[in-house]
Design a protein around this motif. Structure first.
Motif, PDB file in Angstrom:
ATOM      1  N   PHE A 199       5.848   6.909  -2.936  1.00  0.00           N
ATOM      2  CA  PHE A 199       6.222   7.554  -4.200  1.00  0.00           C
ATOM      3  C   PHE A 199       7.552   8.280  -4.044  1.00  0.00           C
ATOM      4  O   PHE A 199       8.427   8.201  -4.906  1.00  0.00           O
ATOM      5  CB  PHE A 199       5.124   8.543  -4.610  1.00  0.00           C
ATOM      6  N   VAL A 241       0.840  -1.204   0.000  1.00  0.00           N
ATOM      7  CA  VAL A 241       0.000   0.000   0.000  1.00  0.00           C
ATOM      8  C   VAL A 241       0.877   1.257   0.000  1.00  0.00           C
ATOM      9  O   VAL A 241       0.633   2.209  -0.744  1.00  0.00           O
ATOM     10  CB  VAL A 241      -0.951  -0.006   1.213  1.00  0.00           C
ATOM     11  N   ARG A 265       0.240   3.437  -3.185  1.00  0.00           N
ATOM     12  CA  ARG A 265      -0.863   4.364  -2.954  1.00  0.00           C
ATOM     13  C   ARG A 265      -0.499   5.575  -2.104  1.00  0.00           C
ATOM     14  O   ARG A 265      -1.327   6.462  -1.927  1.00  0.00           O
ATOM     15  CB  ARG A 265      -2.022   3.654  -2.253  1.00  0.00           C
ATOM     16  N   HIS A 266       0.700   5.589  -1.546  1.00  0.00           N
ATOM     17  CA  HIS A 266       1.000   6.662  -0.594  1.00  0.00           C
ATOM     18  C   HIS A 266       2.118   7.560  -1.106  1.00  0.00           C
ATOM     19  O   HIS A 266       3.026   7.123  -1.788  1.00  0.00           O
ATOM     20  CB  HIS A 266       1.379   6.066   0.765  1.00  0.00           C
ATOM     21  N   MET A 267       2.022   8.828  -0.739  1.00  0.00           N
ATOM     22  CA  MET A 267       3.015   9.819  -1.149  1.00  0.00           C
ATOM     23  C   MET A 267       4.416   9.416  -0.691  1.00  0.00           C
ATOM     24  O   MET A 267       5.381   9.577  -1.432  1.00  0.00           O
ATOM     25  CB  MET A 267       2.630  11.176  -0.549  1.00  0.00           C
ATOM     26  N   LEU A 268       4.515   8.902   0.528  1.00  0.00           N
ATOM     27  CA  LEU A 268       5.829   8.542   1.059  1.00  0.00           C
ATOM     28  C   LEU A 268       6.470   7.455   0.196  1.00  0.00           C
ATOM     29  O   LEU A 268       7.658   7.506  -0.117  1.00  0.00           O
ATOM     30  CB  LEU A 268       5.656   8.067   2.507  1.00  0.00           C
ATOM     31  N   ARG A 313      10.394   5.783  -4.085  1.00  0.00           N
ATOM     32  CA  ARG A 313      10.737   5.314  -5.437  1.00  0.00           C
ATOM     33  C   ARG A 313      11.416   6.412  -6.240  1.00  0.00           C
ATOM     34  O   ARG A 313      12.388   6.178  -6.957  1.00  0.00           O
ATOM     35  CB  ARG A 313       9.469   4.844  -6.151  1.00  0.00           C
ATOM     36  N   LEU A 314      10.891   7.627  -6.105  1.00  0.00           N
ATOM     37  CA  LEU A 314      11.451   8.748  -6.866  1.00  0.00           C
ATOM     38  C   LEU A 314      12.902   9.005  -6.472  1.00  0.00           C
ATOM     39  O   LEU A 314      13.759   9.218  -7.332  1.00  0.00           O
ATOM     40  CB  LEU A 314      10.597   9.992  -6.614  1.00  0.00           C
ATOM     41  N   ALA A 328      11.084  17.742  -6.498  1.00  0.00           N
ATOM     42  CA  ALA A 328       9.695  17.488  -6.122  1.00  0.00           C
ATOM     43  C   ALA A 328       9.441  17.803  -4.655  1.00  0.00           C
ATOM     44  O   ALA A 328       8.333  17.632  -4.178  1.00  0.00           O
ATOM     45  CB  ALA A 328       9.341  16.034  -6.413  1.00  0.00           C
ATOM     46  N   GLY A 329      10.473  18.231  -3.935  1.00  0.00           N
ATOM     47  CA  GLY A 329      10.277  18.652  -2.558  1.00  0.00           C
ATOM     48  C   GLY A 329      10.492  17.561  -1.532  1.00  0.00           C
ATOM     49  O   GLY A 329      10.081  17.698  -0.391  1.00  0.00           O
ATOM     50  N   GLN A 355      15.134   6.435  -8.082  1.00  0.00           N
ATOM     51  CA  GLN A 355      15.256   6.477  -9.540  1.00  0.00           C
ATOM     52  C   GLN A 355      15.871   7.764 -10.045  1.00  0.00           C
ATOM     53  O   GLN A 355      16.568   7.766 -11.059  1.00  0.00           O
ATOM     54  CB  GLN A 355      13.883   6.287 -10.173  1.00  0.00           C
TER      55      GLN A 355
END
Lengths: 361, 509
Positions: free
Chosen positions: A228, A219, A223-226, A231-232, A243-244, A235
């Protein structure tokens, strides 16, 4: 001529299918090896993959073992995978596992022989905090002084091992143990024992925690900003800053979570299957989990399957040594082949194979 | 000159060159000839196949079909060393130099049989003087300007005594003065019989330098011409294949100050970066401020201090009067300050992530894509689709990765993503770098529209034509200092060059 042609995007089909192909390839190559050792290859492979689960006599014994062995691997690997995805390399899960076990067991033993129902939850909490705190050392050193978390976390494994040796002969030693190193056995301390939730299945609280961790990680990542941000950062670190994403907070979150999960794994192991704190209580789960994390492609579901597969080859391997007299080295070799094929087959998801008659057109 | 006679005198002739990649034919039956001593332009939009073609000539890519003839002999270079051995050299758009080594060391590393260091230094001095490219062999490359770094590359080629010199976008990093020096050098070379294959987006340059042009579109040769006889507009239309849309500009009366910087100084986070020194500027609502300057003079740092990736001292940056100097990127976005950095892959977009995920990257706050920490994927995908549609991003859909898009398409996506978030202030760095003519025109038009609707826009660019076209006021960065902004109207190239500070550098070198 065979050509490898890079795919514009990794193939989803092959990413899912390569593990199956790798297991088949391992069976073939391993079978040849067992045959060369003078064993019946079919029987050897059946003993490793089939008998632990379905054999009439061994099955009932080894089926629960599958969950018991897989749970700590999955629990630790899930935590590690979060950091690995963000490019934060916690190599010291073994140390965090030990510290979780020491702290959790310590809290439990401090209340011996109380029978309060709060003891086990308190131990779980202490185990998680122990692992978390141990992982915070490389974390804080990294964000404050820019040290390398790989080296620091790895070094702390050896520190933790020495602490383990020390407490099992000192602080946590069983006062009624006639001088033998090692703590009281949790089997004789029901309020603190990590019992099976369903009898005869191996399903103890750690297994439940591992499944919860898989769902939680899934999840979080999808589905969660954290997730994301994790992963960001892995990568494209510059894009993450743009993106902050706050790198300091992310480093501490990833190391802290993996430490806490490793600590939990240690606590569940020491209070259940292992039963007591001993000098050599740790058995390398923290390191094996690194392999499990990568075998599972750092994906929660993949890690779940990889953990189970890894546990199966361990149990099946032991069974094969016992039943067929296969040397231990052959079993390790077989496990090595599995890793090798899994990683080698990866090429299929990134490249397309072309058979070309005239290569120099 | 007819095709046949060109072929008879040719230095290099290409016949039926074809190269296909999965899903795309990069070059389809490309044939043309290059004469000795000629500057031959290769024109085409991004993705027209220029790079693939020159890579085949330079031995980096093996053609699927077709043949090349160099001075009457069959020419099939298996690698760049073989191409150099036959007298074909290339200066790349991105330099391949080691910052920590000296000029002479860098040059010797790139040569097939380097002479000993002292002989090499002497030769570097000789060649650099002979061609009017001043360069000290003992200087460390990290300290050189972009123009000087390019000279290192050019001199490395010249030392190999080339018959054909391939240049890919050589002027994109140069000041007007440096461009003049480069052209002088190229003319000397052609006078000696060296042929030059020249790739550029800048049509005015091609018109002043090149004698012959081959125009590529979608991998095919669509036209040849003498660029001196065509207008820049005609050349652009040959490339695009239809009438070019020139940005339309309405005169706007600037409103109140939207963004102001007062005395911002910042140490660059990058070791070879440029520190910002006492940067002061004001941008009003409805106006476009153009920031020129040669690459590496603080452009990245200026963008970072505005995006919030670098923090300034509090009180030095104000958005609509409110101090934002110490705010995080997302807090600035929430207040309406949006940015688009120069580097698309890995900075403004994550190459391995889908376009939907990339839409989330900066759109999370203003487009309301996150609810109590949880991602609203459907809303995010709708936003990504909107960017794709309104900015004509050519892609099968928002599930495709950013890295699978061509440079121009990704740039449209990145700019569109910010523009559609209705910024109060938009800061973009190199908005049309490496983007083909029609996409560049679309992007410029969207910036003009944005300003027309009342946003303040800061365009940092090395393309002076672009700045002259869209900016109301012009300023330039030179070694981290920002010149006093002046109105664009009536500005001449001389003044611009002085603002960019190229002149002092030339005399000093």
């Amino acid at each position: 001529m065979i050509h490898l042609e890079k795919r514009p995007q990794p193939s989803r089909f092959w990413a899912g299918f390569t593990p199956i192909l790798a297991v088949i390839a391992t069976m073939i190559a391993g079978g040849i090896m067992f045959w060369m050792l003078g064993k019946d290859p079919l029987e050897a492979i059946r003993t490793i993959f089939w008998d632990p689960l379905f054999h009439e006599t061994f099955g009932p014994y080894s089926r629960p073992q599958l969950l018991v062995k897989a749970a700590p691997l999955i629990l630790i690997a899930i935590g590690l995978s979060l950091g690995f995805r963000a490019g934060i390399w916690n190599i010291g899960a073994e140390g965090q596992y030990i510290m979780g076990a020491i702290c959790g067991a310590g809290v439990g033993l401090a209340f011996y022989p109380s029978d309060s129902i709060l003891i086990f939850p308190a131990m779980v909490l202490a185990g998680a905090i122990g692992g978390w705190a141990w992982a915070m050392i490389p974390g804080l050193l990294k964000v404050k002084f820019g040290t390398n978390e790989i080296l620091v976390s790895l070094m702390l494994v050896y520190v933790a091992e020495n602490l383990l040796a020390s407490v099992s002969q000192g602080l946590l030693q069983n006062p009624e143990g006639m001088g033998f190193p090692g703590s009281r056995n949790f089997r004789d301390f029901p309020a603190a024992y990590n019992t099976e939730i369903i009898g005869g299945t191996g399903m103890h609280w750690g297994v439940a925690a591992a499944f919860i961790a898989v769902i939680f990680a899934y999840v979080l990542l999808t589905r969660h900003m954290l997730g994301f941000q994790v992963r960001l950062t892995g990568q494209a670190p510059r894009a993450a800053r743009f993106a902050g994403v706050n790198p300091t907070r992310l480093i501490l979150f990833c190391l802290g979570t993996s430490g806490a999960l490793a600590g939990l794994a240690g606590l569940f192991e020491v209070s259940g299957p292992a039963g007591q704190v001993t000098i050599d209580f740790n058995s390398g789960y923290g390191f094996t989990a690194i392999i499990v994390a990568f075998l599972g492609r750092l994906h929660p579901i993949g890690i779940l399957l990889a953990g189970l597969l890894m546990a199966l080859t361990y149990i099946g391997g032991e069974l094969a040594q016992l039943m067929l007299g296969l040397p231990g080295a052959a079993i390790q070799m077989f496990q090595g082949m599995l890793m090798f094929f899994l990683l080698a087959m990866d090429v299929l998801s990134h490249y397309r194979i072309r058979f070309n008659k005239n290569a120099t057109a | 000159m007819t095709g046949d006679s060109r072929q008879a005198d040719a230095l290099l002739t290409l016949e039926g060159m074809t190269k296909a990649y999965p899903g795309v034919v990069a070059n389809d039956q490309v044939s043309f000839s290059i004469l000795p001593g000629e500057v031959h332009a290769l024109l085409g939009e991004n993705g027209a196949g220029k790079s693939t073609l020159v890579k085949m000539i330079y031995g980096l890519v093996k053609p699927d079909a077709g043949q090349m003839t160099l001075r009457g002999e069959s020419f099939t270079p298996v690698n760049p060393a073989a191409a150099r051995g036959s007298g074909v050299t290339m200066v790349f758009q991105h330099f391949s130099l080691f910052d920590a080594l000296s000029v002479a060391e860098n040059i010797s590393l790139g040569m097939d049989n380097p002479p000993d260091r002292r002989a090499l230094s002497t030769r570097i001095r000789d060649v650099s003087q002979a061609y009017g490219l001043p360069l000290d062999p003992d200087r460390i490359v990290g300290e050189l300007s972009a123009g000087e770094s390019q000279r290192v590359e050019i001199i490395r080629c010249l030392l190999q005594d080339p018959k054909l010199l391939i240049m890919d976008e050589p002027t994109s990093v140069l000041t007007p003065q440096e461009v003049d020096i480069l052209f002088e050098t190229l003319r000397k070379l052609t006078a000696e019989g060296t042929a030059i294959l020249y790739i550029s987006h800048k049509l005015e340059e091609i018109r002043s330098l090149c004698e012959h042009a081959t125009v590529l579109r979608l991998g095919k040769v669509v036209d040849t011409c003498d660029p001196r006889e065509k207008s820049a507009r005609e050349l652009a239309e040959m490339m695009v294949g239809d009438t070019l849309h020139v940005p339309f500009r309405e005169a706007a009366t600037p409103g109140p100050v939207a963004l102001s910087m007062s005395g911002v100084s910042m140490k660059s986070p990058n070791e070879f970066g440029t520190n910002l020194r006492n940067v002061t500027l004001e941008v009003r609502k409805g106006e476009i401020l153009g920031v020129g300057g040669v690459a590496g003079n603080g452009q990245d740092e200026l963008l970072a201090v505005l995006s919030g990736e670098s923090r300034a001292q509090s009180g030095t940056i104000a958005l609509a009067g409110e101090d934002i100097g110490s705010l995080h990127p997302n807090a600035r976005r929430a207040r309406g300050l949006l940015t688009a950095p120069e580097e698309r892959l890995g900075h403004s977009a994550a190459p391995e992530m889908s376009l939907t995920e990339n839409a989330l990257l900066t759109g999370a706050v203003r487009e309301n894509l996150v609810e109590r920490g949880f991602l609203r994927w459907r809303r995010t995908e709708r936003f990504a689709r909107k960017v794709i549609e309104e900015f004509d991003v050519r892609t099968p859909g928002p599930d495709n990765t950013a890295g699978s898009l061509s440079g121009g398409n990704l740039q449209k996506f990145v700019i569109g993503r910010e523009v559609l978030q209705r910024p109060e202030v938009l800061v973009v760095n190199q908005p049309t770098w490496g983007v083909d003519a029609s996409a560049a025109a679309d992007i410029r038009q969207s910036l003009l529209d944005l300003a027309h609707h009342g946003a303040a826009v800061v365009v940092i660019s090395q393309d002076l034509d672009e700045l002259m076209e869209i900016a109301d006021r012009f300023t330039a960065l030179n070694e981290g200092r920002l010149a006093e902004p002046v109105p664009t109207q009536g500005l001449d190239v001389e003044t611009i060059g002085l603002m960019m500070g190229g002149v002092e550098k030339e005399t000093a070198a």
